[in-house]
Design an enzyme around this catalytic site. Structure first.
Site, PDB file in Angstrom:
ATOM      1  N   ALA A 180       0.856  -1.191   0.000  1.00 16.89           N
ATOM      2  CA  ALA A 180       0.000   0.000   0.000  1.00 16.89           C
ATOM      3  C   ALA A 180       0.888   1.236   0.000  1.00 16.89           C
ATOM      4  CB  ALA A 180      -0.917   0.011   1.221  1.00 16.89           C
ATOM      5  N   GLU A 182      -5.773  -5.116  -8.565  1.00 18.42           N
ATOM      6  CA  GLU A 182      -5.587  -5.342  -7.119  1.00 18.42           C
ATOM      7  C   GLU A 182      -6.922  -5.284  -6.384  1.00 18.42           C
ATOM      8  OE1 GLU A 182      -1.083  -3.589  -6.429  1.00 18.42           O
ATOM      9  OE2 GLU A 182      -2.757  -2.218  -6.374  1.00 18.42           O
TER      10      GLU A 182
HETATM   11  C1  5RP Z   1       0.616  -0.991  -6.841  1.00 12.96           C
HETATM   12  C2  5RP Z   1       0.410  -0.723  -5.401  1.00 12.96           C
HETATM   13  C3  5RP Z   1       1.557  -0.996  -4.486  1.00 12.96           C
HETATM   14  O1  5RP Z   1       1.188  -2.011  -3.613  1.00 12.96           O
HETATM   15  C4  5RP Z   1       1.885   0.268  -3.733  1.00 12.96           C
HETATM   16  O2  5RP Z   1       2.207   1.270  -4.698  1.00 12.96           O
HETATM   17  C5  5RP Z   1       3.077   0.081  -2.788  1.00 12.96           C
HETATM   18  O3  5RP Z   1       4.228  -0.138  -3.519  1.00 12.96           O
HETATM   19  P1  5RP Z   1       5.633  -0.455  -2.841  1.00 12.96           P
HETATM   20  O4  5RP Z   1       5.483  -1.735  -2.091  1.00 12.96           O
HETATM   21  O5  5RP Z   1       6.593  -0.545  -4.000  1.00 12.96           O
HETATM   22  O6  5RP Z   1       5.961   0.707  -1.920  1.00 12.96           O
HETATM   23  O7  5RP Z   1      -0.643  -0.325  -4.954  1.00 12.96           O
HETATM   24  O8  5RP Z   1      -0.495  -0.619  -7.597  1.00 12.96           O
END
Ligand code: 5RP
Length: 225
Positions: A85, A105
């Protein structure tokens, strides 16, 4: 990088929720990628699961690790999904979509019994909105939707790729990154966005996460809804 170690630690802690025989949703992003790699190791050690990836990227990673996969066509009930997230508030409402995969997602999350969110401590916020809220739009309606969201008080920009052209999602749509600063009424905004013609999906995940695992240094903090 300390931040990446926290992401890995949170992903490792989520493995306790995955049981033999389950269908498992595979999130997208750097933290979810840690989870997929760790899951791949478990599969090599005999864990029998089938994964449903939330993006082409995650599918390719899972395939490269030999994780057996299935699809929503074959299976519409997912026991557990592990995903990352961009922001998490105290009610476990989320902003997702920094990686551009929030449409798939959210579909996978909606079919999931236990949605486990893994994140480094920087993602924990008192109020959502510092992170630009991603909104997936059909290209045809992009300018109209951007104007309508700007009228709600956001600074809106079309997400672009390295080539300067609009970023294209796995479902062939575009993304508007909407800077609200703070979102005091996330539930209300989610409703407004869902009702806007041309919006395919938005990055507010409300009432979906069951468990959030934050890694703060070597400590794991578990929050439940
Ligand atoms: C992708 C998402 C990812 O889970 C969110 O951006 C977090 O990314 P990261 O784990 O690289 O910080 O929602 O659509």
């Amino acid at each position: 990088m300390a931040n990446d170690q926290e992401k890995e630690a949170a992903a490792r802690a989520s493995l306790q929720f995955v049981k033999d025989g389950q269908v498992v949703g595979l999130g997208t992003g750097s933290t979810a990628a840690h989870f997929i790699k760790l899951l791949g190791e478990q599969v090599k050690n005999g864990l029998r699961i089938r994964g449903i990836p939330t993006s082409v990227r995650s599918r390719e990673l899972a395939e490269s690790l030999g994780i057996p996969l299935t699809t929503l066509d074959e299976c519409q009930e997912i026991a557990v999904t592990v995903d990352g997230a961009d922001e998490v508030d105290p009610q476990l409402r989320l902003i997702k979509g920094g990686g551009g995969a929030m449409l798939r997602e959210k579909v996978v999350a909606s079919a999931t019994k236990l949605l486990v969110i893994v994140a480094d401590a920087s993602k924990q916020v008192p109020v959502l909105g510092k992170f630009p809220l991603p909104v997936e739009v059909i290209p045809f309606a992009q300018a109209l939707v951007a104007k309508r969201i700007a009228a709600l008080g956001a600074d809106v920009s079309v997400r672009t790729g390295a080539d300067g052209k609009p970023y294209v999602t796995d479902e062939k749509n575009h993304i508007l990154d909407c800077r609200f600063g703070q979102i005091p009424d996330a539930d209300g905004l989610a409703r407004q966005l869902s009702e806007m013609p041309g919006v395919v999906e938005h990055g507010l995940f409300i009432g979906m996460a069951s468990v959030v695992l934050f890694a703060r240094g070597s400590e794991i903090v578990e929050l439940r809804r």
